[in-house]
Design a protein around this motif. Structure first.
Motif, PDB file in Angstrom:
ATOM      1  N   TRP A   1       0.820  -1.216   0.000  1.00 34.69           N
ATOM      2  CA  TRP A   1       0.000   0.000   0.000  1.00 34.69           C
ATOM      3  C   TRP A   1       0.853   1.265   0.000  1.00 34.69           C
ATOM      4  O   TRP A   1       0.434   2.295  -0.556  1.00 34.69           O
ATOM      5  CB  TRP A   1      -0.932  -0.005   1.209  1.00 34.69           C
ATOM      6  N   SER A   2       2.014   1.219   0.634  1.00 31.39           N
ATOM      7  CA  SER A   2       2.868   2.413   0.692  1.00 31.39           C
ATOM      8  C   SER A   2       3.310   2.867  -0.696  1.00 31.39           C
ATOM      9  O   SER A   2       3.651   4.035  -0.892  1.00 31.39           O
ATOM     10  CB  SER A   2       4.084   2.151   1.583  1.00 31.39           C
ATOM     11  N   SER A   3       3.284   1.957  -1.664  1.00 33.43           N
ATOM     12  CA  SER A   3       3.680   2.312  -3.031  1.00 33.43           C
ATOM     13  C   SER A   3       2.693   3.277  -3.676  1.00 33.43           C
ATOM     14  O   SER A   3       2.997   3.881  -4.708  1.00 33.43           O
ATOM     15  CB  SER A   3       3.795   1.050  -3.895  1.00 33.43           C
ATOM     16  N   LEU A   4       1.506   3.443  -3.074  1.00 39.47           N
ATOM     17  CA  LEU A   4       0.492   4.346  -3.614  1.00 39.47           C
ATOM     18  C   LEU A   4       0.712   5.787  -3.178  1.00 39.47           C
ATOM     19  O   LEU A   4      -0.017   6.691  -3.611  1.00 39.47           O
ATOM     20  CB  LEU A   4      -0.906   3.889  -3.182  1.00 39.47           C
ATOM     21  N   GLY A   5       1.694   6.022  -2.292  1.00 37.42           N
ATOM     22  CA  GLY A   5       1.969   7.380  -1.834  1.00 37.42           C
ATOM     23  C   GLY A   5       0.778   7.985  -1.115  1.00 37.42           C
ATOM     24  O   GLY A   5       0.229   7.400  -0.183  1.00 37.42           O
ATOM     25  N   ASP A   6       0.347   9.178  -1.591  1.00 33.01           N
ATOM     26  CA  ASP A   6      -0.807   9.846  -0.986  1.00 33.01           C
ATOM     27  C   ASP A   6      -2.067   9.645  -1.833  1.00 33.01           C
ATOM     28  O   ASP A   6      -2.974  10.477  -1.848  1.00 33.01           O
ATOM     29  CB  ASP A   6      -0.531  11.342  -0.790  1.00 33.01           C
ATOM     30  N   GLY A   7      -2.118   8.515  -2.550  1.00 35.09           N
ATOM     31  CA  GLY A   7      -3.250   8.212  -3.413  1.00 35.09           C
ATOM     32  C   GLY A   7      -4.546   8.038  -2.641  1.00 35.09           C
ATOM     33  O   GLY A   7      -4.563   7.871  -1.422  1.00 35.09           O
ATOM     34  N   VAL A   8      -5.643   8.060  -3.380  1.00 35.13           N
ATOM     35  CA  VAL A   8      -6.982   7.926  -2.799  1.00 35.13           C
ATOM     36  C   VAL A   8      -7.467   6.488  -2.945  1.00 35.13           C
ATOM     37  O   VAL A   8      -7.352   5.887  -4.021  1.00 35.13           O
ATOM     38  CB  VAL A   8      -7.986   8.881  -3.487  1.00 35.13           C
ATOM     39  N   VAL A   9      -7.989   5.954  -1.846  1.00 33.97           N
ATOM     40  CA  VAL A   9      -8.624   4.635  -1.851  1.00 33.97           C
ATOM     41  C   VAL A   9     -10.117   4.845  -1.655  1.00 33.97           C
ATOM     42  O   VAL A   9     -10.540   5.427  -0.644  1.00 33.97           O
ATOM     43  CB  VAL A   9      -8.072   3.736  -0.724  1.00 33.97           C
TER      44      VAL A   9
END
Length: 424
Positions: free
Chosen positions: A240-248
């Protein structure tokens, strides 16, 4: 005794001794002496694996050593145990027993307004399954670690009531439902329809009463804290950390418990929890009551949204469907996924966290039996069934020839698999 049975007994007995020894040594090393084994997800990896192996070996030994002729006797006991738990939950016996201390049967029966003799009978059967305890020769009742947890956790109390008043009567009507509607896959021709005498779908039924909506949402939250369904498995199933500040986008996210778990573990991610408007109103209040750190709550917002409308949040990193699609027949599941497609950007993914039914006997029985149980629960409530990987592949193909399954992973000890979808 044939050689095969003898070999099995020796193998499982050896596994019990080995695994129990590892766990016992771990418990001795702890500063505090726990009253029960800690949650699977909080244990060190080696101890967690030993616990799973111990559970599997123990249940296999139980089945191998039971007399085949006693099968109906044991099933009768199991049924009456379930009836006892339902009775105790219905009359809220767990709430009258002191968290620390004991109470007499006489006083307990008076407080719960139930016959004392019947109370003794139900409690003493429940005690054989480590639910409540009796102390001393005078017969004082106290909590066991299991019943104390039940009494002290509001979401478990909701789940207990849901089990007692909804799951139990629904399961009892399954034979009648099959006899009434053979081969039906309609959402309103189920055991639940017969048990509660209504003509809509299960979700129509609970949406008509705010109390039912709250009970179901909190029950699902409680389920997600149990070892086999714990949200920590989802945290470990993807980087999940690979998504940075992405939105889920947590679609059908109910109380937001899954998003909270992810937000606590991954401090840069942002979340949109979507559900029916009446669910969202209650969920916002429940989140405020938890008094979580601002660093978590400021990254979670709620949004009213129907699964059967186009996804309003565009270009999110992940669109998460955790235990959502299994509630719907194939046609509806396909439509739910199609409603997400226009919102996808090239790097967006769809995550399906659901059961992928295994080949019979290919995984530990302690896990497979829960999957098979869920399979039947779905049928009784929504006229659907859990899906195999072949079934999931067929659904994805129907959605779009541009949508593909990129990855399937099941964290050890988890019932749910994570199915990652991307467009190509």
């Amino acid at each position: 005794m044939d050689e095969r049975l003898s070999s099995q007994l020796e193998r499982y007995a050896s596994q019990v001794a080995s695994s129990a020894g590892l766990i016992a040594e771990h418990l001795k090393s702890l500063k505090d002496d726990p009253s029960m084994l800690p949650n699977q997800t909080t244990l060190p990896t080696t101890i967690g694996a030993a616990k799973l192996e111990l559970e599997e070996a123990a249940i296999q030994l139980l089945h191998l050593t039971r007399d085949p002729g006693d099968v109906l006797t044991n099933l009768t006991v199991d049924l009456q145990f379930i009836c006892a738990v339902r009775w105790l939950l219905h009359f809220k016996i767990h709430t009258f027993v002191p968290q620390d201390g004991t109470i007499s049967y006489q006083e307990l029966s008076h407080m719960a307004k139930v016959p004392e003799k019947l109370l003794r009978s139900y409690l003493r059967l429940a005690m054989t399954g480590h639910l409540f305890q009796e102390y001393g020769t005078t017969g004082m009742v106290g909590h066991s670690p299991v019943s104390r947890k039940l009494a002290g956790d509001p979401t478990l109390d909701y789940w207990g009531q849901y089990f007692a008043e909804t799951v139990f009567p629904t399961a009892a009507k399954n034979v009648d439902a099959t006899a009434t509607w053979p081969d039906s896959n309609k959402l309103n021709e189920t055991a639940h329809n017969l048990a509660f005498d209504h003509h809509g779908s299960f979700f129509d039924y609970i949406s008509q009463d705010p109390a039912r909506t709250v009970e179901f949402a909190n029950s699902m939250k409680a389920v997600s804290t149990t070892n086999l369904f714990d949200t920590s498995h989802l945290c470990k199933s993807f980087e999940w950390s690979s998504l940075g500040d992405g939105v889920v986008v947590d679609i059908g996210g109910s109380t937001g418990h899954v998003s909270v778990s992810l937000a606590e573990s991954f401090p840069r991610l942002r979340f949109v929890v979507q559900d029916r408007p009446e669910v969202v109103l209650n969920s916002i209040q429940r989140l405020e009551e938890r008094e979580l750190p601002v660093s978590v709550t400021t990254r979670i917002r709620f949004q009213g949204h129907s699964l059967f409308h186009l996804q309003p949040v565009k270009g999110a990193a992940v669109y998460l469907l955790r235990q959502i699609l299994h509630d719907w027949p194939d046609q509806e599941a396909v439509q739910i996924l199609r409603n997400i497609l226009p919102a996808l950007e090239p790097k967006s993914r769809i995550f399906i966290a659901d059961i992928v039914l295994p080949e019979t006997g290919s995984i530990p029985a302690t896990q497979e039996r829960v999957m098979r149980c869920n399979d039947l629960l779905l049928h009784q409530f929504t006229n659907t069934l859990e899906r195999t990987l072949k079934d999931w592949l067929a659904i994805v193909r129907q959605v779009s020839d541009k949508l593909q399954i990129q990855h399937v992973y099941r964290d050890p000890g988890s019932i749910l698999s994570l199915i990652v979808l991307r467009t190509v």
